[in-house]
Motif scaffolding. Structure first.
Motif, short mmCIF file in Angstrom:
data_model
loop_
_atom_site.label_atom_id
_atom_site.label_comp_id
_atom_site.label_asym_id
_atom_site.label_seq_id
_atom_site.Cartn_x
_atom_site.Cartn_y
_atom_site.Cartn_z
N SER A 24 -0.04 -20.20 -5.45
CA SER A 24 0.33 -21.11 -4.36
C SER A 24 1.04 -22.36 -4.87
O SER A 24 1.76 -23.01 -4.11
CB SER A 24 -0.91 -21.51 -3.56
N PHE A 25 0.86 -22.67 -6.14
CA PHE A 25 1.53 -23.83 -6.73
C PHE A 25 2.87 -23.46 -7.38
O PHE A 25 3.76 -24.30 -7.47
CB PHE A 25 0.64 -24.50 -7.78
N ILE A 26 3.00 -22.22 -7.81
CA ILE A 26 4.20 -21.87 -8.58
C ILE A 26 5.20 -21.00 -7.81
O ILE A 26 6.37 -20.93 -8.18
CB ILE A 26 3.83 -21.16 -9.90
N ILE A 27 4.76 -20.33 -6.75
CA ILE A 27 5.69 -19.50 -5.97
C ILE A 27 6.36 -20.39 -4.93
O ILE A 27 5.69 -20.99 -4.09
CB ILE A 27 4.97 -18.33 -5.28
N PRO A 28 7.69 -20.49 -4.94
CA PRO A 28 8.39 -21.40 -4.02
C PRO A 28 8.47 -20.86 -2.60
O PRO A 28 8.39 -19.65 -2.37
CB PRO A 28 9.78 -21.49 -4.64
N LEU A 29 8.60 -21.80 -1.66
CA LEU A 29 8.77 -21.45 -0.25
C LEU A 29 9.82 -22.36 0.37
O LEU A 29 9.97 -23.51 -0.05
CB LEU A 29 7.45 -21.64 0.52
N LEU A 68 -1.30 0.60 -2.85
CA LEU A 68 -0.69 0.57 -4.18
C LEU A 68 0.82 0.33 -4.10
O LEU A 68 1.62 1.12 -4.61
CB LEU A 68 -0.97 1.88 -4.93
N PRO A 69 1.22 -0.77 -3.47
CA PRO A 69 2.65 -1.07 -3.44
C PRO A 69 3.09 -1.66 -4.77
O PRO A 69 2.29 -1.85 -5.69
CB PRO A 69 2.75 -2.13 -2.33
N THR A 70 4.37 -1.97 -4.88
CA THR A 70 4.88 -2.63 -6.08
C THR A 70 4.16 -3.96 -6.26
O THR A 70 3.96 -4.72 -5.32
CB THR A 70 6.39 -2.88 -5.95
N ASN A 71 3.77 -4.22 -7.49
CA ASN A 71 2.97 -5.43 -7.77
C ASN A 71 3.86 -6.67 -7.75
O ASN A 71 4.46 -7.04 -8.75
CB ASN A 71 2.27 -5.29 -9.12
N LYS A 72 3.94 -7.30 -6.61
CA LYS A 72 4.68 -8.54 -6.45
C LYS A 72 3.83 -9.54 -5.67
O LYS A 72 2.97 -9.16 -4.88
CB LYS A 72 5.99 -8.31 -5.70
N GLY A 73 4.09 -10.81 -5.92
CA GLY A 73 3.42 -11.85 -5.14
C GLY A 73 1.90 -11.78 -5.24
O GLY A 73 1.32 -11.88 -6.31
N PHE A 74 1.25 -11.53 -4.10
CA PHE A 74 -0.21 -11.58 -4.02
C PHE A 74 -0.85 -10.19 -4.03
O PHE A 74 -2.05 -10.07 -3.77
CB PHE A 74 -0.63 -12.33 -2.76
N VAL A 75 -0.08 -9.17 -4.33
CA VAL A 75 -0.61 -7.81 -4.29
C VAL A 75 -1.78 -7.64 -5.24
O VAL A 75 -2.87 -7.16 -4.85
CB VAL A 75 0.50 -6.78 -4.60
#
Length: 415
Positions: A341-346, A51-58
């Protein structure tokens, strides 16, 4: 010292999850016991951090796990599969828990990358060995019978552990164009990323790799160069149709035969059956039927019989199998992963993480990349690496970096 133990565990988790590339010369019961024990440890060390902070792929990963546990109940209620049988059947999928452990300990992305490249290189060497000694099955399972046979113009070996090979291929093509060090090494791996899928004569494998390679090559070049690349590609495709080679003839013939079958193609029929007639009621249509314990429970024996009597295999229907086993929640989880995967930049030198998820999307309709243990451990590692790079945890920070600091963050992660 603690970090060394963590690295050793993450390193061994891949080979154990892949059952040592399905080595036939090792006792299968021993491999299963080792895998089961490893999964228990994985769940035990990961549960405190789910239950970490809801970020990214959590959230998508959490949703996927919820769907898996609900499906255990469904298998018991509507397929009379015992709780023990369901737990054994679903156990390989619990490797998803490791995402939260990696996230908590801030596992270094650059080390994980090296681990994956090691196993990807090992995959290539073992595949070459198996191809040379194809009369004896050392790794994997033949498509028919007890030995690898000539099919589509070549001794066809679908070598186990495709996920680590695919990711290594994308790492190679990414590194080849983003750095000057070890370019010969990355070139060899990138070439293997094309040659081996062709030798395995698996169409979705070939198309998925080639499309992403093509995208990577043209993504940053001028328009006139893109036109040249496309024109060259079309010319090569036309030329290959007139080349008399067993592999090319096998690919063309199998594609034509499947196209001629249309709606009678066996995978289309299997997909329709699993979508419309397999689930016994509305509850299982929404929440899934659970994972069948193949060859043991009545549920597993029934699914086995579908393959024998009608040639309906879950492994042939891709993400439909995910829906059948885990229901709508799992499909939502994968949709969120693909969308992100399309909207999160890398940064440019980590585009291979996107490529892996896109490959999974491209092959998800007719291949088991979304759920099979040959891919699942790598998928989880990719999701962690993606999140760590994006949010900045790969360099020991948990704060989401500002766009203006993108280059600095990229340099820090690589150290």
């Amino acid at each position: 010292m603690k970090r060394h133990f963590e690295i050793a565990f993450v390193f061994l988790l891949i080979i154990i999850s892949l059952k040592f590339f399905d080595a036939r010369f090792l006792d299968n019961s021993l491999l299963n016991y080792l895998l089961f024990l490893t999964l228990i440890v994985t769940v035990f060390i990961s549960v405190p951090y789910v239950l970490p902070t809801n970020k990214g792929f959590v959230f998508p990963v959490q949703l996927l796990l919820i769907a898996m546990f609900i499906s255990i109940i469904m298998a018991g209620l509507y397929w009379d599969q015992s709780l023990l049988d369901s737990l054994i059947a679903v156990a390989p999928y619990l490797i998803v828990f490791i995402f939260f452990y990696l996230w908590h300990i801030q596992f270094p992305v650059n080390i994980l990358e090296k681990i994956i490249v090691f196993y990807g290189s090992l995959y290539i060497l073992l595949y070459v060995f198996e191809f040379i000694t194809s009369g004896t099955v050392y790794f994997g399972k033949p498509l028919w019978g007890d030995e690898f046979l000539v099919s589509r113009g070549i001794t066809r070996i679908i070598f186990p552990g495709g996920g680590v090979f695919v990711l290594t291929s994308f790492i190679a093509i990414n590194k080849l164009t983003s750095q000057d060090k070890n370019r010969w090494f990355w070139l060899l791996l990138a070439i293997a990323g094309i040659v081996i899928p062709v030798m395995q004569v698996t169409r979705q494998f070939i198309v998925g790799i080639l499309l992403i390679y093509l995208y990577h090559v043209i993504r940053s070049i001028r328009i006139w160069k893109k036109l040249v690349v496309f024109a060259s590609l079309v010319s090569i495709i036309i030329f290959l149709q007139y080349v008399n080679h067993p592999i090319i003839d096998g690919l063309i013939d199998s594609t034509r035969n499947d196209a001629n079958l249309g709606s009678n193609y066996i995978r289309v029929l299997a997909g329709e059956f699993f979508l419309t007639d397999f689930s016994p009621n509305l509850s299982t249509q929404i929440l899934g039927n659970g994972v069948p314990y193949f060859g043991v429970s009545n549920f597993g024996l029934y699914v086995d019989s579908l393959g024998v009597t009608q040639e309906y295999f879950l492994s042939d229907v891709g993400i439909i199998a995910v829906y059948v086993m885990f229901g709508v929640l799992a499909i939502i989880a994968y949709l969120l992963i693909f969308i992100k995967s399309f909207i999160i930049p890398l940064p440019g030198n980590f585009q291979y993480l996107k490529y892996y998820l896109w490959f999974m999307l491209l092959t998800s309709l007719t291949w088991y990349t979304t759920y099979h243990y040959h891919y699942l451990i790598i998928t989880v590692y990719v999701l962690y690496m993606y999140q760590a790079v994006y949010i900045g945890q790969g360099n020991g920070k948990t704060q989401e970096p500002e766009p203006a600091k993108e280059i600095d963050r990229e340099m820090m992660i690589s150290k």
